[in-house]
Design an enzyme around this catalytic site. Structure first.
Site, PDB file in Angstrom:
ATOM      1  N   ALA A 129       0.761  -1.245   0.000  1.00  0.00           N
ATOM      2  CA  ALA A 129       0.000   0.000   0.000  1.00  0.00           C
ATOM      3  C   ALA A 129       0.794   1.300   0.000  1.00  0.00           C
ATOM      4  CB  ALA A 129      -0.960   0.013   1.188  1.00  0.00           C
ATOM      5  N   PRO A 162       3.074   4.447  -0.829  1.00  0.00           N
ATOM      6  CA  PRO A 162       2.870   5.513   0.151  1.00  0.00           C
ATOM      7  C   PRO A 162       1.412   5.860   0.441  1.00  0.00           C
ATOM      8  CG  PRO A 162       3.425   6.476  -1.954  1.00  0.00           C
ATOM      9  CD  PRO A 162       3.532   4.989  -2.142  1.00  0.00           C
ATOM     10  N   ASN A 199      -1.313   6.653  -2.136  1.00  0.00           N
ATOM     11  CA  ASN A 199      -2.171   7.307  -3.120  1.00  0.00           C
ATOM     12  C   ASN A 199      -3.253   6.373  -3.650  1.00  0.00           C
ATOM     13  OD1 ASN A 199      -0.971   9.782  -2.966  1.00  0.00           O
ATOM     14  ND2 ASN A 199       0.293   9.544  -4.784  1.00  0.00           N
ATOM     15  N   LYS A 200      -2.868   5.146  -3.968  1.00  0.00           N
ATOM     16  CA  LYS A 200      -3.859   4.197  -4.495  1.00  0.00           C
ATOM     17  C   LYS A 200      -4.833   3.773  -3.400  1.00  0.00           C
ATOM     18  CE  LYS A 200      -0.665   2.381  -7.987  1.00  0.00           C
ATOM     19  NZ  LYS A 200       0.521   3.141  -7.543  1.00  0.00           N
ATOM     20  N   GLU A 223       1.492  -3.064   4.620  1.00  0.00           N
ATOM     21  CA  GLU A 223       2.823  -2.550   4.307  1.00  0.00           C
ATOM     22  C   GLU A 223       3.827  -3.163   5.266  1.00  0.00           C
ATOM     23  OE1 GLU A 223       5.929  -1.505   2.830  1.00  0.00           O
ATOM     24  OE2 GLU A 223       4.176  -0.748   1.729  1.00  0.00           O
ATOM     25  N   ASP A 264       3.391  -8.437   5.930  1.00  0.00           N
ATOM     26  CA  ASP A 264       3.749  -8.996   4.633  1.00  0.00           C
ATOM     27  C   ASP A 264       2.501  -9.642   4.044  1.00  0.00           C
ATOM     28  OD1 ASP A 264       4.714 -10.427   2.480  1.00  0.00           O
ATOM     29  OD2 ASP A 264       6.472 -11.199   3.530  1.00  0.00           O
ATOM     30  N   ASP A 294      -0.152  -3.843  -6.343  1.00  0.00           N
ATOM     31  CA  ASP A 294       0.810  -2.982  -7.048  1.00  0.00           C
ATOM     32  C   ASP A 294       2.189  -3.245  -6.437  1.00  0.00           C
ATOM     33  OD1 ASP A 294       1.169  -0.678  -9.002  1.00  0.00           O
ATOM     34  OD2 ASP A 294       2.056   0.192  -7.205  1.00  0.00           O
ATOM     35  N   CYS A 314       4.723  -0.012 -12.539  1.00  0.00           N
ATOM     36  CA  CYS A 314       5.202   1.163 -13.268  1.00  0.00           C
ATOM     37  C   CYS A 314       6.444   0.748 -14.060  1.00  0.00           C
ATOM     38  CB  CYS A 314       5.490   2.327 -12.337  1.00  0.00           C
ATOM     39  SG  CYS A 314       6.514   1.923 -10.909  1.00  0.00           S
TER      40      CYS A 314
END
Length: 535
Positions: free
Chosen positions: A260, A262, A264-265, A289, A318, A338, A435
């Site tokens: 998760a 930082p 934003n999503k 996280e 995890d 992500d 990304c």
């Protein structure tokens, strides 16, 4: 002078160049200069390097000052000509004196370089450089996924701003923060507004993602009350695709954001969920996280965005250690994944950055050419290839081997995460995104997941384009058919974003998976958990 010597170490070839420049610098130990100083110097010098290479060679600096290496000479000349305070060293330092002895010649060659490019001022040349027009080394993956007629790195990157609907609305922000701004239909008008020192008050309301606007690249809202209070969130357009494609609704029960930070999503996921219902009840967005430092950043982001009543941050958790058969995970209805990736699609990521260094041989050729000018040498006596650029991307055999090894490791880990997401018994939706520009982390992971036993047993399939939420269905850039083994339907279901094109996005990839009903995995042992170390 430690700033320049330390900066040189990040210019020289290294297998670590598959990581971002910022990551390598900020994780380096025992630096005398601040990471921010080194990062600014290297990234700025790289943008100007094609021009500075000409200046250093034509001024013959490396021939006259033999203690200077090509990289050190380029950095010092950058600050001599372009830094407001000049070279960051004591006035009596021998290397500063050595470079400043050639200041007049360097300035003259810089002026010639500017005029050769047809610019009447340094500001006009700076705009040209910052728009990436001096970029000469376009990665193969970027070229491959650019549509016909689109030149990679031809366009500047807009300032994307997401309106945080947890606290405000697009209508409210247009009437307050952006009152007086003129709305434009074409995104190109925003991208082309890149004049040094100012930004026009214009905005573009995105056509694909709700509550997203684009502003000119030089727009600075970092001190605005709306940004400081969490009403506005700086988030790249492509980064908004995973949560939007997941299309969260009341039927999805609880949701997990598996990697998760930082945040934003996570906050976008929460905002989209709010749009589909009026009451949250007991529904929760679980944000995992495993890195405690990043989890602190995530918690801060969630609080600023006003999502703390909906989002539960699992600090140090995890995702691979979650047991899908136990509460609360057994009731998870959707997952956003992500994971860590190469980051090759990020704007400014140095694994795609090419630094052109001057060479002493080219400087020597300038001397030879000058001496022979009066004799009018014949064509076969003129030095050849003196303008061939010396580039330092990840281009040597060792670096390519390191890249392939890292991509294989990442792909294995990413596939493991995705297959674990398929194990949650009540889940019906999963989005997977990176990304990255590389097919190894994108289409190949999708194919591996679809072909896995658990996907077949649980009934997971890719979300086809015609079933996707409207904005994503209309997005034109899709997956690589060749990377999908020629399966056009799967390629069309995958979504790609190009880096540095007129669409104004970073490089990105996302795909969604769905199933109609619960399934089970036969003959499984009792859950023992997984971790990255198992790969």
């Amino acid at each position: 002078m430690s700033l320049y010597y330390e900066a040189v170490s990040f210019i020289e070839p290294s297998a670590l160049q598959t990581y971002s420049l910022k990551s390598r610098i900020y994780n380096a130990k025992n630096l005398k200069s601040t990471p921010a100083q080194i990062f600014a110097l290297v990234s700025e010098a790289s943008k100007w390097s094609p021009i500075l290479k000409e200046v250093v060679e034509k001024s013959q600096l490396l021939l006259h000052e033999r203690k200077l290496s090509p990289a050190l000479g380029l950095l010092l000349v950058h600050d001599l000509l372009l830094a407001k305070r000049g070279i960051a060293a004591p006035a009596s330092h021998p290397l500063r004196l050595a470079v400043e002895r050639h200041k007049a010649r360097a300035q003259a060659e810089f002026t010639k370089a500017r005029l050769r490019r047809g610019f009447s001022s340094v500001d006009a040349l700076r705009q040209h450089v910052y728009q990436g027009r001096e970029e000469t080394d376009v990665p193969e993956q970027t070229q491959k996924h650019c549509r016909k007629g689109i030149t990679p790195y031809q366009w500047s990157h807009p300032r994307w701003v997401r309106i945080n609907s947890l606290k405000t609305s697009l209508v409210e922000q247009l009437a307050t923060t952006f009152v007086g701004y003129r709305a434009v239909e074409r995104l190109e008008e925003i991208i082309e507004d890149n004049r040094p020192g100012q930004a026009s008050e214009i905005l573009h309301i995105d056509l694909h993602v709700p509550d997203l606007i684009a502003l000119p690249p030089l727009t600075d809202l970092s001190t605005s009350p709306a940004y400081r209070n969490g009403l506005l969130i700086f988030q790249d357009k492509a980064s908004c695709f995973p949560a939007y494609l997941l299309d969260p609704n009341i039927e999805d029960r609880d949701i997990v954001d598996a990697c998760a930070a930082p945040g934003n999503k996570t906050t976008h996921l929460t905002a989209l969920r709010q749009r589909s219902q009026t009451e949250y009840g007991q529904q929760t967005v679980w944000a995992c996280e495993r890195d405690t430092a990043r989890a602190a950043v995530l918690q801060k982001m969630v609080t600023i965005a006003g999502a703390e009543k909906i989002v539960t941050v699992e600090v140090g958790q995890d995702f691979l250690r979650l047991d899908p058969e136990r509460e609360p995970w057994c009731s998870i209805g959707a997952l956003l994944l992500d994971p860590s990736c190469s980051g090759s699609g990020i704007i400014g990521r140095d694994s795609t950055m090419s630094i052109m260094l001057p060479s002493k041989e080219a400087s020597a050729a300038q001397t030879t050419q000058s001496k022979k000018r009066k004799r009018k040498p014949t064509q076969d006596k003129v030095p050849r290839n003196i303008d061939t650029p010396e580039q330092i991307p990840i281009s040597t055999t060792d670096d390519q081997d390191a890249l392939r090894t890292r991509l294989q490791s990442l792909s294995t880990f990413q596939t493991k995460l995705l297959l674990h997401a398929f194990r949650f018994p009540q889940s019906r939706k999963v989005t997977y995104s990176t990304c990255s520009l590389y097919a190894e982390e994108n289409e190949l992971v999708v194919l591996a997941a679809l072909g896995s036993p658990i996907a077949k047993e649980k009934g997971w399939r890719i979300l086809l384009r015609d079933k996707q939420v409207d904005g994503m269905k209309r997005w034109e850039i899709r997956g690589d058919v060749a990377a999908c083994d020629g399966d056009v339907e799967i390629a069309e279901a995958c979504i790609r974003c190009n880096k540095g094109t007129k669409e104004g996005t970073q490089g990105f990839f996302v795909a969604a998976f769905v199933r109609d009903q619960d399934g089970s995995v036969a003959n499984e042992d009792e859950w023992g958990g997984l971790s990255e170390s198992d790969s």
